[in-house]
Design a protein around this motif. Structure first.
Motif, PDB file in Angstrom:
ATOM      1  N   LYS A 166     124.392   3.829 114.715  1.00 55.61           N
ATOM      2  CA  LYS A 166     123.252   2.902 114.613  1.00 55.61           C
ATOM      3  C   LYS A 166     123.687   1.488 114.995  1.00 55.61           C
ATOM      4  O   LYS A 166     123.991   1.245 116.143  1.00 55.61           O
ATOM      5  CB  LYS A 166     122.631   2.969 113.220  1.00 55.61           C
ATOM      6  CG  LYS A 166     121.960   4.305 112.931  1.00 55.61           C
ATOM      7  CD  LYS A 166     121.218   4.282 111.613  1.00 55.61           C
ATOM      8  CE  LYS A 166     120.510   5.603 111.372  1.00 55.61           C
ATOM      9  NZ  LYS A 166     119.778   5.640 110.088  1.00 55.61           N
ATOM     10  N   ASP A 167     123.725   0.569 114.044  1.00 54.71           N
ATOM     11  CA  ASP A 167     124.072  -0.814 114.349  1.00 54.71           C
ATOM     12  C   ASP A 167     125.577  -1.078 114.289  1.00 54.71           C
ATOM     13  O   ASP A 167     126.012  -2.232 114.362  1.00 54.71           O
ATOM     14  CB  ASP A 167     123.357  -1.764 113.386  1.00 54.71           C
ATOM     15  CG  ASP A 167     121.853  -1.781 113.603  1.00 54.71           C
ATOM     16  OD1 ASP A 167     121.424  -1.532 114.746  1.00 54.71           O
ATOM     17  OD2 ASP A 167     121.118  -2.037 112.639  1.00 54.71           O
ATOM     18  N   TYR A 168     126.353  -0.020 114.145  1.00 58.34           N
ATOM     19  CA  TYR A 168     127.810  -0.143 114.068  1.00 58.34           C
ATOM     20  C   TYR A 168     128.454   0.680 115.176  1.00 58.34           C
ATOM     21  O   TYR A 168     127.841   1.584 115.725  1.00 58.34           O
ATOM     22  CB  TYR A 168     128.322   0.359 112.718  1.00 58.34           C
ATOM     23  CG  TYR A 168     127.975  -0.529 111.551  1.00 58.34           C
ATOM     24  CD1 TYR A 168     128.910  -1.420 111.028  1.00 58.34           C
ATOM     25  CD2 TYR A 168     126.707  -0.475 110.969  1.00 58.34           C
ATOM     26  CE1 TYR A 168     128.599  -2.230 109.950  1.00 58.34           C
ATOM     27  CE2 TYR A 168     126.383  -1.287 109.889  1.00 58.34           C
ATOM     28  CZ  TYR A 168     127.328  -2.168 109.387  1.00 58.34           C
ATOM     29  OH  TYR A 168     127.023  -2.973 108.329  1.00 58.34           O
ATOM     30  N   VAL A 169     129.704   0.339 115.488  1.00 60.49           N
ATOM     31  CA  VAL A 169     130.511   1.218 116.326  1.00 60.49           C
ATOM     32  C   VAL A 169     131.780   1.568 115.560  1.00 60.49           C
ATOM     33  O   VAL A 169     132.327   0.744 114.814  1.00 60.49           O
ATOM     34  CB  VAL A 169     130.868   0.594 117.694  1.00 60.49           C
ATOM     35  CG1 VAL A 169     129.641   0.431 118.554  1.00 60.49           C
ATOM     36  CG2 VAL A 169     131.617  -0.716 117.543  1.00 60.49           C
ATOM     37  N   LYS A 170     132.212   2.811 115.755  1.00 65.23           N
ATOM     38  CA  LYS A 170     133.435   3.303 115.136  1.00 65.23           C
ATOM     39  C   LYS A 170     134.477   3.477 116.228  1.00 65.23           C
ATOM     40  O   LYS A 170     134.278   4.258 117.166  1.00 65.23           O
ATOM     41  CB  LYS A 170     133.163   4.638 114.428  1.00 65.23           C
ATOM     42  CG  LYS A 170     134.303   5.153 113.571  1.00 65.23           C
ATOM     43  CD  LYS A 170     133.850   6.411 112.834  1.00 65.23           C
ATOM     44  CE  LYS A 170     134.899   6.893 111.860  1.00 65.23           C
ATOM     45  NZ  LYS A 170     134.450   8.124 111.154  1.00 65.23           N
ATOM     46  N   ILE A 171     135.552   2.732 116.122  1.00 66.41           N
ATOM     47  CA  ILE A 171     136.613   2.764 117.131  1.00 66.41           C
ATOM     48  C   ILE A 171     137.669   3.767 116.661  1.00 66.41           C
ATOM     49  O   ILE A 171     138.284   3.589 115.606  1.00 66.41           O
ATOM     50  CB  ILE A 171     137.230   1.368 117.316  1.00 66.41           C
ATOM     51  CG1 ILE A 171     136.145   0.354 117.693  1.00 66.41           C
ATOM     52  CG2 ILE A 171     138.321   1.398 118.385  1.00 66.41           C
ATOM     53  CD1 ILE A 171     136.590  -1.082 117.570  1.00 66.41           C
ATOM     54  N   HIS A 172     137.846   4.820 117.445  1.00 70.35           N
ATOM     55  CA  HIS A 172     138.798   5.877 117.085  1.00 70.35           C
ATOM     56  C   HIS A 172     140.158   5.587 117.728  1.00 70.35           C
ATOM     57  O   HIS A 172     140.277   5.514 118.956  1.00 70.35           O
ATOM     58  CB  HIS A 172     138.284   7.235 117.549  1.00 70.35           C
ATOM     59  CG  HIS A 172     137.040   7.672 116.847  1.00 70.35           C
ATOM     60  ND1 HIS A 172     137.048   8.582 115.808  1.00 70.35           N
ATOM     61  CD2 HIS A 172     135.733   7.324 117.020  1.00 70.35           C
ATOM     62  CE1 HIS A 172     135.818   8.785 115.378  1.00 70.35           C
ATOM     63  NE2 HIS A 172     134.992   8.036 116.104  1.00 70.35           N
ATOM     64  N   LEU A 173     141.156   5.429 116.883  1.00 69.95           N
ATOM     65  CA  LEU A 173     142.536   5.216 117.310  1.00 69.95           C
ATOM     66  C   LEU A 173     143.368   6.422 116.871  1.00 69.95           C
ATOM     67  O   LEU A 173     142.921   7.229 116.054  1.00 69.95           O
ATOM     68  CB  LEU A 173     143.074   3.920 116.692  1.00 69.95           C
ATOM     69  CG  LEU A 173     142.330   2.643 117.091  1.00 69.95           C
ATOM     70  CD1 LEU A 173     142.665   1.522 116.130  1.00 69.95           C
ATOM     71  CD2 LEU A 173     142.673   2.261 118.515  1.00 69.95           C
ATOM     72  N   PRO A 174     144.578   6.573 117.376  1.00 67.11           N
ATOM     73  CA  PRO A 174     145.383   7.759 117.015  1.00 67.11           C
ATOM     74  C   PRO A 174     145.601   7.922 115.516  1.00 67.11           C
ATOM     75  O   PRO A 174     145.668   9.046 115.018  1.00 67.11           O
ATOM     76  CB  PRO A 174     146.705   7.511 117.752  1.00 67.11           C
ATOM     77  CG  PRO A 174     146.329   6.648 118.914  1.00 67.11           C
ATOM     78  CD  PRO A 174     145.236   5.752 118.414  1.00 67.11           C
TER      79      PRO A 174
END
Length: 247
Positions: A166-174
């Motif tokens: 929605k109004d957020y982004v989730k940044i996937h790191l190792p």
């Protein structure tokens, strides 16, 4: 004690309550360091000769030299965020290429937007003072991302993929996930060209893709869907860059 990535701030405001509020906002962010507060332009000028200031919070209506005249008088000014109770100066202030124009009373949400905008300018190369050296010394390009009112450094090459919530982004790191309040379409504009939007909810780092089909891409053991409206462009891109996936 300051770290090399500290943003040194100076508040110039003749209203004690306004200066106190800005001080409170600044102190909520680990990367921001308030060097001093000044009541007028002359005090600020003297301090700028002695201290390295990255970001100047500058009131416009002050006794003696007002904020606009003071900003014009500086030969190598730091980045400036104007703070004022009056809307009338907005156009004139933007002619000075300032970061932002904040109307008093300044809320923490509006303050956060200004800091985010400032960091965006740093990442795009409009970098004040010692930040230029700090970024230049890093081989890997990076950006700062706000999470829980703290700005966290994210190295672009380490990002696996970005997910919209929605109004957020989730940044996937190792080894971790970072959640920041921003729409994915806006976040996409800040990413280097080795990131590819494959779905309304996903952007992937093409250098991290380990396999792909007509329906999804794989990053390690994670399958990420390719959106129907993105499929044609994604397939064209991936098939045109097959060498990138050869081991």
């Amino acid at each position: 004690m300051n770290t090399p990535n500290t943003i040194n701030c100076l508040v110039v405001d003749d209203e004690p309550l306004a200066a106190k509020l800005l001080t409170r906002h600044i102190n909520q962010f680990a990367q921001l360091h308030l060097v001093a507060t000044c009541e007028n332009a002359l005090e600020a000028f003297d301090l700028l000769q002695k201290e390295s200031i990255d970001l100047l919070f500058l009131d416009i209506q002050m006794p003696g030299i007002d904020g606009l005249k003071f900003a014009r008088s500086l030969q190598s000014p730091p980045s400036i965020i104007f703070t004022t109770a009056y809307r009338d100066y907005a156009v004139e202030s933007y002619e000075l290429d300032v970061v932002d124009y904040l109307l008093k009373p300044i809320t923490i949400d509006r303050f956060l937007k200004s800091i985010t905008k400032y960091l965006g300018q740093i990442n795009s190369g409009r970098t004040p003072n010692h930040f230029q050296e700090v970024i230049a010394d890093h081989e890997e390009p990076f950006m700062y991302v706000n999470t829980n009112r703290k700005f966290v450094k994210v190295v672009f090459s380490e990002v696996l993929y970005v997910e919209s919530l929605k109004d957020y982004v989730k940044i996937h790191l190792p080894d971790q996930h970072i959640l920041t309040k921003e729409k994915i379409s806006e976040f996409e504009q800040k990413l280097p060209d080795f990131f590819l939007r494959i779905h309304r909810s996903y952007i992937v780092n093409i250098n991290q893709i380990t396999a792909y089909t007509m329906h999804d891409v794989e990053i390690n053991d994670q399958e990420i869907p390719i959106g129907v409206s993105y499929k044609k462009e994604v397939m064209k891109y991936l098939r045109g860059n097959n060498n990138a996936f050869l081991t």
